[in-house]
Design a protein around this motif. Sequence first.
Motif, PDB file in Angstrom:
ATOM      1  N   CYS A  24       3.162 -21.891  -3.756  1.00  0.00           N
ATOM      2  CA  CYS A  24       3.767 -21.150  -2.815  1.00  0.00           C
ATOM      3  C   CYS A  24       4.070 -20.500  -2.070  1.00  0.00           C
ATOM      4  O   CYS A  24       5.007 -20.101  -0.887  1.00  0.00           O
ATOM      5  CB  CYS A  24       5.799 -22.064  -3.253  1.00  0.00           C
ATOM      6  N   GLY A  25       4.229 -19.156  -2.743  1.00  0.00           N
ATOM      7  CA  GLY A  25       4.461 -17.725  -2.029  1.00  0.00           C
ATOM      8  C   GLY A  25       5.571 -17.120  -2.702  1.00  0.00           C
ATOM      9  O   GLY A  25       6.419 -16.136  -1.845  1.00  0.00           O
ATOM     10  N   SER A  26       6.439 -17.597  -3.151  1.00  0.00           N
ATOM     11  CA  SER A  26       8.115 -17.235  -2.720  1.00  0.00           C
ATOM     12  C   SER A  26       7.695 -15.686  -4.130  1.00  0.00           C
ATOM     13  O   SER A  26       7.141 -15.700  -4.955  1.00  0.00           O
ATOM     14  CB  SER A  26       8.103 -17.986  -3.681  1.00  0.00           C
ATOM     15  N   SER A  27       8.421 -15.320  -3.287  1.00  0.00           N
ATOM     16  CA  SER A  27       8.574 -13.519  -4.692  1.00  0.00           C
ATOM     17  C   SER A  27       9.659 -13.922  -5.530  1.00  0.00           C
ATOM     18  O   SER A  27      11.197 -13.822  -5.292  1.00  0.00           O
ATOM     19  CB  SER A  27       8.283 -12.182  -3.991  1.00  0.00           C
ATOM     20  N   VAL A  28       9.376 -13.909  -7.108  1.00  0.00           N
ATOM     21  CA  VAL A  28      10.583 -14.457  -7.404  1.00  0.00           C
ATOM     22  C   VAL A  28      11.493 -13.176  -8.309  1.00  0.00           C
ATOM     23  O   VAL A  28      12.630 -12.816  -8.621  1.00  0.00           O
ATOM     24  CB  VAL A  28       9.939 -15.247  -8.566  1.00  0.00           C
ATOM     25  N   TRP A  29      10.245 -11.707  -8.705  1.00  0.00           N
ATOM     26  CA  TRP A  29      11.016 -10.975  -9.325  1.00  0.00           C
ATOM     27  C   TRP A  29       9.959  -9.918  -9.183  1.00  0.00           C
ATOM     28  O   TRP A  29       8.538  -9.637  -8.613  1.00  0.00           O
ATOM     29  CB  TRP A  29      11.116 -11.180 -10.748  1.00  0.00           C
ATOM     30  N   TRP A  30      10.366  -8.350  -9.955  1.00  0.00           N
ATOM     31  CA  TRP A  30       9.631  -7.362  -8.917  1.00  0.00           C
ATOM     32  C   TRP A  30      10.252  -5.951 -10.194  1.00  0.00           C
ATOM     33  O   TRP A  30      10.676  -6.124 -10.917  1.00  0.00           O
ATOM     34  CB  TRP A  30       9.600  -6.445  -7.782  1.00  0.00           C
ATOM     35  N   VAL A  31       8.708  -5.133 -10.145  1.00  0.00           N
ATOM     36  CA  VAL A  31       8.980  -4.392 -10.939  1.00  0.00           C
ATOM     37  C   VAL A  31       9.058  -2.837 -10.274  1.00  0.00           C
ATOM     38  O   VAL A  31       7.697  -2.372  -9.876  1.00  0.00           O
ATOM     39  CB  VAL A  31       7.940  -4.029 -12.013  1.00  0.00           C
ATOM     40  N   PRO A  32      10.228  -1.844 -10.031  1.00  0.00           N
ATOM     41  CA  PRO A  32       9.562  -0.996  -9.054  1.00  0.00           C
ATOM     42  C   PRO A  32       8.905   0.816 -10.640  1.00  0.00           C
ATOM     43  O   PRO A  32       9.419   1.163 -11.568  1.00  0.00           O
ATOM     44  CB  PRO A  32      11.574  -0.109  -9.192  1.00  0.00           C
ATOM     45  N   GLU A  33       8.139   1.014 -10.043  1.00  0.00           N
ATOM     46  CA  GLU A  33       7.586   1.809 -11.090  1.00  0.00           C
ATOM     47  C   GLU A  33       8.158   3.100 -11.159  1.00  0.00           C
ATOM     48  O   GLU A  33       8.174   4.004 -12.128  1.00  0.00           O
ATOM     49  CB  GLU A  33       6.544   2.231 -10.532  1.00  0.00           C
TER      50      GLU A  33
ATOM     51  N   PRO B 231       1.068  -1.347   0.331  1.00  0.00           N
ATOM     52  CA  PRO B 231       0.175  -0.189   0.083  1.00  0.00           C
ATOM     53  C   PRO B 231       0.574   1.674  -0.330  1.00  0.00           C
ATOM     54  O   PRO B 231       0.255   2.374  -0.780  1.00  0.00           O
ATOM     55  CB  PRO B 231      -0.897  -0.240   1.650  1.00  0.00           C
ATOM     56  N   ASP B 232       1.976   1.647   1.359  1.00  0.00           N
ATOM     57  CA  ASP B 232       3.063   2.291   0.605  1.00  0.00           C
ATOM     58  C   ASP B 232       3.737   2.304  -0.183  1.00  0.00           C
ATOM     59  O   ASP B 232       5.245   2.854   0.018  1.00  0.00           O
ATOM     60  CB  ASP B 232       3.049   2.449   2.149  1.00  0.00           C
ATOM     61  N   GLY B 233       3.867   1.231  -0.783  1.00  0.00           N
ATOM     62  CA  GLY B 233       5.295   1.240  -1.768  1.00  0.00           C
ATOM     63  C   GLY B 233       5.088   1.497  -3.889  1.00  0.00           C
ATOM     64  O   GLY B 233       4.143   1.452  -3.722  1.00  0.00           O
ATOM     65  N   SER B 234       6.049   1.587  -3.615  1.00  0.00           N
ATOM     66  CA  SER B 234       6.095   1.944  -5.944  1.00  0.00           C
ATOM     67  C   SER B 234       6.906   0.752  -6.288  1.00  0.00           C
ATOM     68  O   SER B 234       7.508   0.671  -7.344  1.00  0.00           O
ATOM     69  CB  SER B 234       7.080   3.027  -5.444  1.00  0.00           C
ATOM     70  N   THR B 235       6.537  -0.495  -5.751  1.00  0.00           N
ATOM     71  CA  THR B 235       7.227  -1.773  -6.766  1.00  0.00           C
ATOM     72  C   THR B 235       6.501  -2.446  -6.855  1.00  0.00           C
ATOM     73  O   THR B 235       5.388  -3.220  -5.559  1.00  0.00           O
ATOM     74  CB  THR B 235       8.209  -1.986  -5.943  1.00  0.00           C
ATOM     75  N   THR B 236       5.713  -3.558  -7.604  1.00  0.00           N
ATOM     76  CA  THR B 236       5.373  -4.502  -7.980  1.00  0.00           C
ATOM     77  C   THR B 236       5.716  -5.590  -7.615  1.00  0.00           C
ATOM     78  O   THR B 236       6.550  -6.123  -8.630  1.00  0.00           O
ATOM     79  CB  THR B 236       4.091  -4.557  -9.071  1.00  0.00           C
TER      80      THR B 236
ATOM     81  N   ASP C 289      12.769   0.652 -17.437  1.00  0.00           N
ATOM     82  CA  ASP C 289      14.141   0.012 -17.015  1.00  0.00           C
ATOM     83  C   ASP C 289      15.003  -0.965 -17.299  1.00  0.00           C
ATOM     84  O   ASP C 289      15.959  -1.348 -16.847  1.00  0.00           O
ATOM     85  CB  ASP C 289      14.822   0.284 -18.498  1.00  0.00           C
ATOM     86  N   VAL C 290      14.159  -1.360 -15.937  1.00  0.00           N
ATOM     87  CA  VAL C 290      15.086  -1.638 -14.112  1.00  0.00           C
ATOM     88  C   VAL C 290      13.973  -3.156 -14.004  1.00  0.00           C
ATOM     89  O   VAL C 290      12.940  -2.961 -13.655  1.00  0.00           O
ATOM     90  CB  VAL C 290      15.229  -1.620 -13.640  1.00  0.00           C
ATOM     91  N   ILE C 291      14.421  -3.971 -13.867  1.00  0.00           N
ATOM     92  CA  ILE C 291      13.723  -5.432 -13.031  1.00  0.00           C
ATOM     93  C   ILE C 291      14.569  -5.939 -11.841  1.00  0.00           C
ATOM     94  O   ILE C 291      15.764  -5.508 -11.711  1.00  0.00           O
ATOM     95  CB  ILE C 291      12.866  -6.582 -14.068  1.00  0.00           C
ATOM     96  N   GLY C 292      13.537  -6.059 -10.330  1.00  0.00           N
ATOM     97  CA  GLY C 292      14.717  -6.555  -9.601  1.00  0.00           C
ATOM     98  C   GLY C 292      14.412  -8.971  -9.442  1.00  0.00           C
ATOM     99  O   GLY C 292      12.980  -8.387  -9.612  1.00  0.00           O
ATOM    100  N   VAL C 293      15.170  -8.831  -9.373  1.00  0.00           N
ATOM    101  CA  VAL C 293      14.888 -10.215  -9.688  1.00  0.00           C
ATOM    102  C   VAL C 293      15.387 -11.168  -8.133  1.00  0.00           C
ATOM    103  O   VAL C 293      16.710 -10.509  -7.985  1.00  0.00           O
ATOM    104  CB  VAL C 293      15.244 -11.513 -10.930  1.00  0.00           C
ATOM    105  N   ALA C 294      15.053 -11.741  -7.140  1.00  0.00           N
ATOM    106  CA  ALA C 294      14.955 -12.322  -5.582  1.00  0.00           C
ATOM    107  C   ALA C 294      16.577 -13.177  -6.548  1.00  0.00           C
ATOM    108  O   ALA C 294      16.626 -13.582  -6.831  1.00  0.00           O
ATOM    109  CB  ALA C 294      14.087 -13.312  -5.672  1.00  0.00           C
ATOM    110  N   GLY C 295      17.900 -12.983  -5.791  1.00  0.00           N
ATOM    111  CA  GLY C 295      18.902 -13.335  -5.555  1.00  0.00           C
ATOM    112  C   GLY C 295      18.915 -14.817  -5.033  1.00  0.00           C
ATOM    113  O   GLY C 295      19.224 -15.695  -5.447  1.00  0.00           O
ATOM    114  N   GLY C 296      18.064 -14.715  -3.865  1.00  0.00           N
ATOM    115  CA  GLY C 296      17.396 -16.448  -3.361  1.00  0.00           C
ATOM    116  C   GLY C 296      17.256 -17.210  -4.108  1.00  0.00           C
ATOM    117  O   GLY C 296      17.307 -18.059  -4.380  1.00  0.00           O
ATOM    118  N   CYS C 297      16.469 -16.850  -5.246  1.00  0.00           N
ATOM    119  CA  CYS C 297      15.516 -17.482  -6.273  1.00  0.00           C
ATOM    120  C   CYS C 297      16.438 -18.438  -7.358  1.00  0.00           C
ATOM    121  O   CYS C 297      16.152 -19.126  -7.875  1.00  0.00           O
ATOM    122  CB  CYS C 297      14.684 -17.410  -7.138  1.00  0.00           C
TER     123      CYS C 297
END
Length: 136
Positions: free
Chosen positions: A79-88, A67-72, A92-100
């Motif tokens: 299983c609930g793991s978040s695998v990647w995210w997109v900062p609004e 609710p108070d963030g700027s990333t999807t 032209d940048v995406i983040g991917v979970a290092g542990g995944c």
Amino acid sequence: MNEVVTREATCACGDLRATLAGEPLMVSSCCCTRCQRRTGAFFGVTVYYRPRQMTAQSGTAATFHPPDGSTTFHFCPRCGSSVWWVPEEEDDVIGVAGGCFADTSLPAPQRMVWTEHRHPYVRPPPGVPTFTGAPD
Ligand SMILES: [Zn+2]
Ligand SMILES: [Zn+2]
């Protein structure tokens, strides 16, 4: 030509997968409380790529927008793991979970951010810049 390295990020159950081609732009670790709660770990590791480096996906991601963030966040609904995210706020940048990746060939984190919330026994790699809050 060198062969382009590819790595696969996978959720805990294996349903949601993303293939990333080439080396990442940056690897960053983050001690913020959101990363702690999202991962269940004491810090999160984000591997930044250009969106075009994500060359394949399988499975269906659900999304979570704090609710108070700027990333999807894109996560596996099974299983609930978040695998990647997109900062609004950054194009032209995406983040991917290092542990995944579960891949020790991944470059080490080049910075640690939000150390204000760092557990005292969590140490950044020697020589790595730290930021008490968001990076400059
Ligand atoms: Zn899963
Ligand atoms: Zn964080």
